[in-house]
Design an enzyme around this catalytic site. Structure first.
Site, PDB file in Angstrom:
ATOM      1  N   TRP A 354       0.828  -1.207   0.000  1.00 34.40           N
ATOM      2  CA  TRP A 354       0.000   0.000   0.000  1.00 34.40           C
ATOM      3  C   TRP A 354       0.863   1.257   0.000  1.00 34.40           C
ATOM      4  O   TRP A 354       0.342   2.358   0.131  1.00 34.40           O
ATOM      5  CB  TRP A 354      -0.934   0.010   1.210  1.00 34.40           C
ATOM      6  CG  TRP A 354      -0.242   0.241   2.543  1.00 34.40           C
ATOM      7  CD1 TRP A 354       1.005  -0.170   2.913  1.00 34.40           C
ATOM      8  CD2 TRP A 354      -0.770   0.952   3.661  1.00 34.40           C
ATOM      9  NE1 TRP A 354       1.286   0.218   4.196  1.00 34.40           N
ATOM     10  CE2 TRP A 354       0.208   0.907   4.687  1.00 34.40           C
ATOM     11  CE3 TRP A 354      -1.975   1.598   3.916  1.00 34.40           C
ATOM     12  CZ2 TRP A 354       0.020   1.503   5.933  1.00 34.40           C
ATOM     13  CZ3 TRP A 354      -2.161   2.187   5.166  1.00 34.40           C
ATOM     14  CH2 TRP A 354      -1.171   2.131   6.158  1.00 34.40           C
ATOM     15  N   ASP A 355       2.184   1.097  -0.165  1.00 28.35           N
ATOM     16  CA  ASP A 355       3.094   2.238  -0.047  1.00 28.35           C
ATOM     17  C   ASP A 355       2.795   3.340  -1.048  1.00 28.35           C
ATOM     18  O   ASP A 355       3.200   4.487  -0.848  1.00 28.35           O
ATOM     19  CB  ASP A 355       4.542   1.760  -0.192  1.00 28.35           C
ATOM     20  CG  ASP A 355       4.935   0.788   0.903  1.00 28.35           C
ATOM     21  OD1 ASP A 355       4.360  -0.319   0.930  1.00 28.35           O
ATOM     22  OD2 ASP A 355       5.791   1.127   1.739  1.00 28.35           O
ATOM     23  N   GLU A 493      -0.572  -4.218  11.987  1.00 25.37           N
ATOM     24  CA  GLU A 493       0.057  -5.488  11.602  1.00 25.37           C
ATOM     25  C   GLU A 493       0.420  -6.396  12.774  1.00 25.37           C
ATOM     26  O   GLU A 493       0.538  -7.603  12.596  1.00 25.37           O
ATOM     27  CB  GLU A 493       1.304  -5.271  10.734  1.00 25.37           C
ATOM     28  CG  GLU A 493       1.011  -4.690   9.369  1.00 25.37           C
ATOM     29  CD  GLU A 493       2.223  -4.673   8.461  1.00 25.37           C
ATOM     30  OE1 GLU A 493       3.355  -4.519   8.968  1.00 25.37           O
ATOM     31  OE2 GLU A 493       2.043  -4.813   7.248  1.00 25.37           O
TER      32      GLU A 493
END
Length: 802
Positions: A354-355, A493
């Site tokens: 998703w960077d 995460e």
């Protein structure tokens, strides 16, 4: 260091891999680590060349299971060049390496302005003779298929001869990440070498399963006294130019190798090898290559102008350099996404996460064509995302957490903990919020560029299907009357399950739910604004069903956001988890950024504690301005006061270990927008993340592209409050004493080079002369219109710090 150089003095084998990563040269098509040309890969050195989008898939046996991984492939090493001083009487001397020979005055310097890496040292041979070596390399920014290495040899105080071998080495593996050592890492097969007169050697190979054909060709030339001897040779894995050079005291002799690379993915070629040989033959000499390369970089810097004084500006310039050479204008012609670790190493296997959420907002206002190409990477993989959702019993598009060549889920099922040596399950694929990130990037791109055509076509395809996925993932809870999203993993995460649960995932992650509500809201707005014919097309092919709108509307207003102790809960039940004794773990381990690995090695589980790897709830303050975030919560039926948000910020500040380089970026951003005095500490750590390798050994495996772009965007949008919405530039600069002066240019709609400057409490905006319409600027206390060719300067009204 100078303002435009990033250099190191002395040779330090412990730092070599970090320097290789930070001295990588690239052009958006391929990149090469800043490795010593005379050294092969091993524990100290890791030469690597990576082609954007060149992946290969292999199966390995791990912990008794067959595991399939797709990797960004390490291509043949085109840098290879070694030399030795020939003895006058006895056998030849040893080949030089900095690890086995005496080297003094060792210096490496990266010229950021021109994209050139220089290296110089003095080599003292066993018999005391000193040879000065100066090298200059480039990966051409104008012609993306070319690289070149110039080496100058000068004898100091003696006359004699040296042997030099300049080659293309195909005997390489993916060996940059030590913890992957038990996996199958040899991706190249069919390696063949040969010669093509006059003066050219070549290497060809292909990847093992994806069968990408790769062709490299090298032209080598000597300038100075003619070689005593010169020969070309080709073995199975190696193509070499061999020279015996005669040196006279103080008289330099120069060897230049010019290398071309093509793959079967390239356009307008019939054969990668043939194209490489022809390009290497036709390439100009080094001086001309350097001139055109520097000009290409000059044009890039003009479009990406960023002025920040002091050391912060120096690091930001390095960050910008690596963003530009990973995602350059050449990227626009490729089918590639945003690799989380750039083209600088093999961590994360070169995958796309998703960077882009941290990268595209910066590119939107500088290189919108590149942004659109990166969004197209996602659009081409929309059919795969639709299929993945169906496999989960959902509608719409479920994009993968890790993406590679074809858009299938590339996340591992197992993940090695280097501390324990065990391979616990990896549930990171449950980070469904990647879909919201894609929709956000589509929206931001279209707001910045005014590209309604994209929004109504490919953009609508993605946004509407992502909204459909969120609607089908939301389940009504009769007890609360609200919708819930269960079984996910948030940006944090660490938490991939509840303690002792028999299934992975957590429920009602606040970030996931709020961004899902945002997507549904934007999708409704988009669907209703589509041109009639386009709406009919979507309905006709099943891409849109107006009968879904009432449900989307309802869910967008009734998704659950959990709270506890007067703060936003990271997820339902977060406040019931145990508190961690942070002091004890810091005292015992020192660095505790990766608490998950520490606790697993102790036989414990991070799921049991109120700890976060990185910003999760606070990511909402990164994506949305305070006013927009409050409006989102209001739509959901909650009141988000400044006090509640400040309490939430404080709560998670105390419980975050910053196990990701993105975390400091987000915390610095949120604290700056909240006008908190401690914002600088996090911004400073974000700037230092890669250059000081704060994560402890991760940067040598590839720079953190999202964090680097995030620091740039923090200056561009975070410190200025810049938003592009309602056909205006919204600005609300914050006061950060450590960065009280900065400026940049941006491209907005049809305007090239709008200048924004902040100096203390004064804001200056300049719009270049053009035929475009005036730009509307909205400040917290007034609106202004700046005509083309006009400059305005206003005194800012500062709000009190939090």
């Amino acid at each position: 260091m100078g303002a435009w150089t990033w250099e190191y003095e002395g040779y330090d084998p412990a730092e070599e891999r970090l320097r290789e990563a930070l001295h990588t040269l690239g052009n958006g098509y391929f990149a090469t680590r800043g490795a010593a040309p005379e050294c092969r890969g091993g524990l100290v050195h890791c030469p690597g060349t990576y082609m954007a989008g060149c992946y290969d898939r292999l199966v390995s046996s791990v912990a008794g299971r067959q595991v399939e991984n797709e990797d960004l492939v390490n291509l043949p090493n085109w840098l290879s060049l070694r030399f030795r001083v020939l003895s006058r009487d006895g056998p030849p001397g040893t080949w030089f390496t900095p690890d086995t020979c005496e080297a003094t005055d060792y210096r490496q310097a990266l010229d950021l302005r021109r994209g050139v890496l220089t290296r110089s040292f003095r080599y003292r041979a066993a018999d005391g003779r000193v040879l000065r070596v100066e090298q200059c390399r480039l990966v051409h920014m104008g012609d993306p298929h070319l690289g070149a290495l110039r080496t100058v040899f000068t004898a100091e105080g003696w006359d004699g001869r040296i042997d030099v071998e300049a080659g293309l080495d195909g005997n390489v593996t993916n060996a940059n990440v030590h913890r992957y050592r038990d996996l199958d890492r040899r991706h190249l097969t069919g390696v063949r070498a040969g010669m093509a007169e006059p003066g050219t050697v070549w290497l060809r190979c292909r990847t093992r399963t994806s069968e990408v054909g790769i062709g490299m060709a090298q032209r080598a030339e000597v300038f100075g006294p003619p070689p005593v001897s010169a020969a070309l040779s080709a073995a199975e894995h190696l193509a070499v130019h061999r020279f015996e050079l005669a040196l006279s005291d103080g008289q330099p002799v120069t060897l230049v190798k010019t290398v071309a690379v093509h793959t079967s993915h390239d356009r307008a070629i019939s054969d990668p090898l043939g194209a490489a040989i022809e390009r290497a033959r036709r390439a100009p000499d080094f001086t001309a290559l350097l001139r055109s390369h520097a000009l290409a970089w000059k044009q890039l810097w003009r479009r990406a102008e960023l002025e920040v004084p002091g050391e912060a500006g120096h690091v930001l310039r390095l960050h910008l350099f690596h963003v530009l050479q990973t995602l350059s204008p050449h990227t626009a012609g490729l089918d590639v996404g945003v690799p989380a670790r750039g083209l600088h190493g093999e961590a994360y296997r070169g995958h796309v996460f998703w960077d882009e959420l941290f990268v595209l907002p910066y590119l939107d206002l500088r290189f919108p064509v590149v942004s659109r190409a990166l969004l197209n990477y996602r659009h081409r993989r929309l059919p795969q995302a639709l299929w993945a959702a169906r496999q989960e019993g959902r509608a719409g598009a479920m994009y993968p957490w890790q993406s590679g060549s074809d858009g299938r889920e590339e996340s591992q099922r197992l993940h090695l903990n280097p501390r324990s040596g065990r391979w616990p399950p990896d549930h990171s694929r449950l980070q469904r919020h990647v879909g919201s990130a894609i929709a956000y990037n589509v929206w931001q791109y279209c707001q910045a560029t005014g590209d309604l055509r994209y929004l109504h076509t490919k953009g609508a395809d993605m946004v509407l299907q992502i909204a459909r996925f969120w609607a089908s993932s939301s389940v009504l809870d009769p007890a609360s009357g609200r919708y819930r999203i269960r079984g996910v993993v948030g940006p944090d995460e660490y938490h991939d399950a509840y303690p002792d649960a028999d299934r992975p995932g957590i429920d009602d992650n606040a970030y996931t739910n709020v961004t899902a509500a945002w997507v549904l809201t934007r999708a409704l707005e988009l669907a209703r604004s589509l041109p009639v014919r386009r709406r009919q097309e979507l309905v006709g092919r099943g891409g849109l069903d107006t009968g879904e709108f009432p449900l989307w509307e309802e869910i967008s207003r009734r998704l659950t956001v959990p709270f506890h102790q007067g703060v936003i809960s990271q997820f339902e039940g977060y406040g019931e988890l145990a508190e961690l004794d942070w002091g004890r773990y810091r005292e015992r381990y020192g660095g505790i950024r990766r608490l998950d690995r520490i606790l697993e090695a102790e036989g414990d589980a991070v799921n049991r504690y109120q700890v976060s790897k990185q910003a999760d709830v606070l990511m909402l303050g990164h994506l949305f301005s305070p006013a927009e975030l409050a409006s989102l919560f209001e739509r959901l039926g909650y009141r988000l006061s400044d006090e509640l948000w400040q309490r939430t910020v404080d709560y998670y500040l105390r419980r975050t270990s910053h196990g990701s380089t993105l975390s400091e970026v987000v915390h610095g951003w949120v604290l700056a927008r909240a006008r908190r005095a401690d914002a600088w500490r996090y911004l400073h750590e974000a700037l230092e993340g890669d250059v000081a390798d704060l994560q402890g050994g991760t940067t040598p495996e590839g720079i953190h592209l999202g964090a680097m772009a995030g620091t740039l965007d923090l200056v561009q949008r975070g410190l200025t409050g810049l938003e592009t919405r309602e056909d205006a530039l919204w600005l609300d600069p914050v006061e950060l004493p450590e960065l009280s002066e900065f400026g940049f240019t941006l491209r907005y709609r049809g305007h090239w080079g709008i200048g924004v400057r902040v100096r203390g409490d004064r804001l200056t905006v300049s719009v270049p002369d053009s035929e475009e319409s005036a730009v509307r600027i909205v400040l917290p206390d007034r609106s202004l219109t700046v005509a083309p060719g006009e400059v305005i300067s206003v005194q800012l009204t500062r709000r009190p710090s939090g």
